[in-house]
Design a protein around this motif. Structure first.
Motif, mmCIF file in Angstrom:
data_model
loop_
_atom_site.group_PDB
_atom_site.id
_atom_site.type_symbol
_atom_site.label_atom_id
_atom_site.label_comp_id
_atom_site.label_asym_id
_atom_site.label_seq_id
_atom_site.Cartn_x
_atom_site.Cartn_y
_atom_site.Cartn_z
ATOM 1 N N GLY A 34 -53.315 -46.355 26.751
ATOM 2 C CA GLY A 34 -52.339 -45.518 27.428
ATOM 3 C C GLY A 34 -52.579 -45.395 28.919
ATOM 4 N N ARG A 35 -53.704 -45.918 29.427
ATOM 5 C CA ARG A 35 -54.019 -45.853 30.852
ATOM 6 C C ARG A 35 -54.382 -47.242 31.368
ATOM 7 N NH1 ARG A 35 -58.609 -41.494 30.475
ATOM 8 N NH2 ARG A 35 -58.980 -42.087 32.656
ATOM 9 N N ARG A 36 -54.077 -47.496 32.624
ATOM 10 C CA ARG A 36 -54.343 -48.825 33.196
ATOM 11 C C ARG A 36 -55.845 -49.102 33.234
ATOM 12 N NH1 ARG A 36 -51.191 -50.351 38.575
ATOM 13 N NH2 ARG A 36 -51.425 -52.455 37.709
ATOM 14 N N ALA A 37 -56.195 -50.336 32.910
ATOM 15 C CA ALA A 37 -57.605 -50.726 32.887
ATOM 16 C C ALA A 37 -58.065 -51.164 34.268
ATOM 17 C CB ALA A 37 -57.801 -51.864 31.890
ATOM 18 N N ARG A 38 -59.379 -51.073 34.467
ATOM 19 C CA ARG A 38 -59.973 -51.520 35.717
ATOM 20 C C ARG A 38 -61.389 -52.017 35.443
ATOM 21 N NH1 ARG A 38 -61.356 -45.744 38.747
ATOM 22 N NH2 ARG A 38 -62.931 -45.025 37.256
ATOM 23 N N PRO A 39 -61.917 -52.905 36.289
ATOM 24 C CA PRO A 39 -63.318 -53.305 36.160
ATOM 25 C C PRO A 39 -64.223 -52.180 36.653
ATOM 26 C CG PRO A 39 -62.302 -54.385 38.037
ATOM 27 C CD PRO A 39 -61.209 -53.618 37.357
ATOM 28 N N VAL A 40 -65.392 -52.076 36.066
ATOM 29 C CA VAL A 40 -66.342 -51.043 36.479
ATOM 30 C C VAL A 40 -67.045 -51.499 37.757
ATOM 31 C CG1 VAL A 40 -68.399 -49.732 35.828
ATOM 32 C CG2 VAL A 40 -66.682 -50.319 34.091
ATOM 33 N N GLY A 47 -57.223 -60.641 40.991
ATOM 34 C CA GLY A 47 -56.444 -59.545 40.449
ATOM 35 C C GLY A 47 -56.005 -58.617 41.568
ATOM 36 N N ARG A 48 -55.867 -57.343 41.239
ATOM 37 C CA ARG A 48 -55.324 -56.379 42.206
ATOM 38 C C ARG A 48 -56.413 -55.587 42.944
ATOM 39 N NH1 ARG A 48 -54.836 -53.499 37.201
ATOM 40 N NH2 ARG A 48 -55.497 -51.313 37.372
ATOM 41 N N PHE A 49 -57.663 -56.052 42.866
ATOM 42 C CA PHE A 49 -58.771 -55.265 43.414
ATOM 43 C C PHE A 49 -59.433 -55.930 44.622
ATOM 44 C CE2 PHE A 49 -58.340 -54.442 38.875
ATOM 45 C CZ PHE A 49 -58.185 -53.060 38.874
ATOM 46 N N ASP A 50 -58.670 -56.690 45.390
ATOM 47 C CA ASP A 50 -59.235 -57.386 46.553
ATOM 48 C C ASP A 50 -59.884 -56.424 47.547
ATOM 49 O OD1 ASP A 50 -58.838 -60.075 45.999
ATOM 50 O OD2 ASP A 50 -56.790 -60.072 46.757
ATOM 51 N N ALA A 51 -59.305 -55.246 47.716
ATOM 52 C CA ALA A 51 -59.794 -54.316 48.736
ATOM 53 C C ALA A 51 -61.211 -53.813 48.430
ATOM 54 C CB ALA A 51 -58.837 -53.128 48.855
ATOM 55 N N SER A 52 -61.602 -53.823 47.169
ATOM 56 C CA SER A 52 -62.906 -53.265 46.805
ATOM 57 C C SER A 52 -63.870 -54.289 46.222
ATOM 58 C CB SER A 52 -62.719 -52.123 45.796
ATOM 59 O OG SER A 52 -62.001 -52.574 44.658
ATOM 60 N N ALA A 53 -63.484 -55.580 46.188
ATOM 61 C CA ALA A 53 -64.323 -56.607 45.564
ATOM 62 C C ALA A 53 -65.278 -57.231 46.572
ATOM 63 C CB ALA A 53 -63.449 -57.688 44.935
ATOM 64 N N ARG A 54 -66.469 -57.564 46.098
ATOM 65 C CA ARG A 54 -67.493 -58.194 46.925
ATOM 66 C C ARG A 54 -67.365 -59.711 46.890
ATOM 67 N NH1 ARG A 54 -73.005 -54.841 45.230
ATOM 68 N NH2 ARG A 54 -72.195 -52.729 45.639
ATOM 69 N N PRO A 80 -69.736 -52.088 40.790
ATOM 70 C CA PRO A 80 -69.145 -52.937 41.831
ATOM 71 C C PRO A 80 -68.416 -54.135 41.246
ATOM 72 C CG PRO A 80 -71.493 -53.335 41.691
ATOM 73 C CD PRO A 80 -71.213 -52.185 40.780
ATOM 74 N N ILE A 81 -67.351 -54.531 41.929
ATOM 75 C CA ILE A 81 -66.489 -55.622 41.495
ATOM 76 C C ILE A 81 -66.768 -56.844 42.368
ATOM 77 C CG2 ILE A 81 -64.091 -56.300 41.082
ATOM 78 C CD1 ILE A 81 -63.437 -53.228 41.269
ATOM 79 N N PHE A 82 -66.748 -58.019 41.755
ATOM 80 C CA PHE A 82 -67.035 -59.252 42.480
ATOM 81 C C PHE A 82 -65.816 -60.168 42.454
ATOM 82 C CE2 PHE A 82 -71.020 -57.468 41.175
ATOM 83 C CZ PHE A 82 -71.876 -57.699 42.242
ATOM 84 N N GLN A 83 -65.622 -60.913 43.539
ATOM 85 C CA GLN A 83 -64.525 -61.867 43.602
ATOM 86 C C GLN A 83 -64.808 -63.059 42.675
ATOM 87 O OE1 GLN A 83 -61.864 -60.950 44.699
ATOM 88 N NE2 GLN A 83 -61.758 -60.390 46.853
ATOM 89 N N PRO A 84 -63.778 -63.687 42.106
ATOM 90 C CA PRO A 84 -63.983 -64.786 41.157
ATOM 91 C C PRO A 84 -64.641 -66.019 41.758
ATOM 92 C CG PRO A 84 -61.650 -64.524 41.695
ATOM 93 C CD PRO A 84 -62.353 -63.327 42.248
ATOM 94 N N VAL A 122 -65.336 -58.629 37.417
ATOM 95 C CA VAL A 122 -64.761 -59.602 38.345
ATOM 96 C C VAL A 122 -63.285 -59.259 38.581
ATOM 97 C CG1 VAL A 122 -64.347 -62.046 38.806
ATOM 98 C CG2 VAL A 122 -66.348 -61.362 37.475
ATOM 99 N N ASN A 123 -62.842 -59.452 39.792
ATOM 100 C CA ASN A 123 -61.468 -59.159 40.190
ATOM 101 C C ASN A 123 -60.527 -60.269 39.723
ATOM 102 O OD1 ASN A 123 -59.127 -58.258 41.544
ATOM 103 N ND2 ASN A 123 -59.715 -59.330 43.423
ATOM 104 N N THR A 124 -60.058 -60.168 38.484
ATOM 105 C CA THR A 124 -59.140 -61.155 37.919
ATOM 106 C C THR A 124 -57.906 -60.452 37.354
ATOM 107 O OG1 THR A 124 -59.988 -61.104 35.651
ATOM 108 C CG2 THR A 124 -61.166 -62.509 37.245
ATOM 109 N N PRO A 125 -56.870 -61.223 37.006
ATOM 110 C CA PRO A 125 -55.656 -60.611 36.454
ATOM 111 C C PRO A 125 -55.813 -60.019 35.060
ATOM 112 C CG PRO A 125 -55.182 -62.775 37.388
ATOM 113 C CD PRO A 125 -56.669 -62.655 37.323
ATOM 114 N N GLN A 126 -56.967 -60.193 34.400
ATOM 115 C CA GLN A 126 -57.084 -59.743 33.021
ATOM 116 C C GLN A 126 -56.805 -58.245 32.863
ATOM 117 O OE1 GLN A 126 -61.619 -60.224 32.476
ATOM 118 N NE2 GLN A 126 -61.146 -58.483 31.179
ATOM 119 N N PHE A 127 -57.049 -57.469 33.906
ATOM 120 C CA PHE A 127 -56.874 -56.022 33.801
ATOM 121 C C PHE A 127 -55.404 -55.619 33.876
ATOM 122 C CE2 PHE A 127 -61.074 -56.980 35.388
ATOM 123 C CZ PHE A 127 -61.860 -56.267 34.496
ATOM 124 N N ASP A 128 -54.542 -56.569 34.188
ATOM 125 C CA ASP A 128 -53.106 -56.314 34.215
ATOM 126 C C ASP A 128 -52.374 -56.935 33.033
ATOM 127 O OD1 ASP A 128 -52.985 -54.779 36.584
ATOM 128 O OD2 ASP A 128 -53.189 -56.598 37.790
#
Length: 330
Positions: A199-205, A287-294, A207-211, A186-192
């Motif tokens: 050592g690397r920025r996290a991301r959701p796997v 979160g920061r993944f609006d462009a790719s979230a369903r 497909p990503i879904f809107q909250p 889910v596209n939430t702020p938890q990944f930030d």
């Protein structure tokens, strides 16, 4: 006057979207979250829908604080009809880099926070013999992934506690419903703001879904209870695949589980960390993944309309049986 609903983790992410969903449907809401500033913003947004809202800064890992918050909400809003457990904390890290305090804290928030929420809700719902509890689970409560051992362990534990409680509710013939909504990425702020030791920025796997998708499923489960709701085909796929070939999935995740959860970007030296303390700031549901979230999920649709779908399947089945019977007669 609408139903009184308590939502933990209400300041951001799925919890924040859930507050909006209940408020826009006319429910009065009690919001539990740690950061007072963000909690105030969520309360103001809820009130903009014309409902009553109370925000109480609460660390759900503290059982006394959860109990006090429940009492305050009932004093100000009235008897609690629905309790939704959303609050969570995670650590992106291999087990070899975790400390005991990090494991303890992540477990206390994600697992015990839901346990304390269920207990506080039951103390009030049992004497009235009515109410609904909705727990937020995850595909990771069925299929663990590397780098999130703390979160996966806590979500597995929630599922075990929930199933035990459900049997007790049935034994006691209580008119209290208990549902679990299992989330995908889910596209939430938890990944930030989650503690990240990779050592690397996290991301959701993907497909990503809107909250808003899980928020709608949670609202539906509160008033049209389902034992479980799986959101997104990735959740269904992960759960079923693990039942069929867990060893194969172990090997697959040994490689794909790392690259799928991490970007090529280096984690900033000043990256926020909300494990032990709330992170201030204007974080919202997304979160920061609006462009790719369903924004839609077929699985949620089928769960919400399962009776109609089963009826449709039955009609189709009868039609073909009738056709087959006519051919046999001929």
């Amino acid at each position: 006057m609408g139903k009184v609903v308590v939502i933990t983790g209400a300041g951001a992410g799925v919890g924040r979207a859930t507050v909006t969903e209940f408020a826009r449907n006319g429910c009065d809401v009690g919001l539990l979250s740690r950061d007072p500033g963000r909690l105030g913003e969520a309360v103001a947004e809820a009130r903009s829908f014309g409902v009553r809202a109370v925000g109480i800064p609460t660390d759900v890992a503290d059982p006394e604080a959860v109990e006090a918050a429940a009492a305050q909400i009932e004093d100000q809003l009235g008897p609690i009809d629905v309790w939704v457990n959303v609050a969570m904390a995670t650590v992106f890290s291999p087990v070899s880099k975790l400390t005991a305090s990090e494991v303890e804290r992540g477990t206390a928030v994600t697992y015990l926070g839901q346990v304390y929420g269920m207990m506080a809700a039951l103390r009030r719902m049992r004497p009235r013999n009515r109410g609904a509890i909705v727990n937020v689970g995850s595909a990771l409560a069925y299929r663990s992934v590397p780098l999130q051992s703390v979160y996966c362990g806590a979500k597995f534990a929630i599922r075990g506690f929930t199933d035990a409680l459900r049997s007790e509710i049935l034994h006691d013939k209580l008119k209290i419903t208990l549902s679990m909504v299992d989330l995908p990425a889910v596209n939430t702020p938890q990944f930030d703001w989650a503690l990240n030791k990779t050592g690397r920025r996290a991301r959701p796997v993907p497909p990503i879904f809107q909250p808003e998708i899980p928020a709608r499923a949670i609202y539906f489960a509160a008033f049209h209870p389902r034992r479980q709701t799986w959101i997104g085909f990735p959740t269904v796929k992960a759960i079923l695949a693990n039942r069929i070939a867990p060893g194969l999935i172990d090997r697959y995740l040994a490689s794909a589980g790392y690259t799928g959860q991490l970007t090529t970007e280096t984690t900033p030296a000043d990256a926020p960390n909300n494990l032990f303390h709330a992170v201030p700031g204007a974080y919202g549901a997304h979160g920061r993944f609006d462009a790719s979230a369903r924004s839609e999920s077929w699985e949620v649709f089928t769960s919400r309309h399962r009776n109609a779908l089963w009826a449709g399947a039955a009609v189709v089945g009868l039609f073909f049986l009738h056709r087959l019977a006519r051919r046999v007669d001929v």
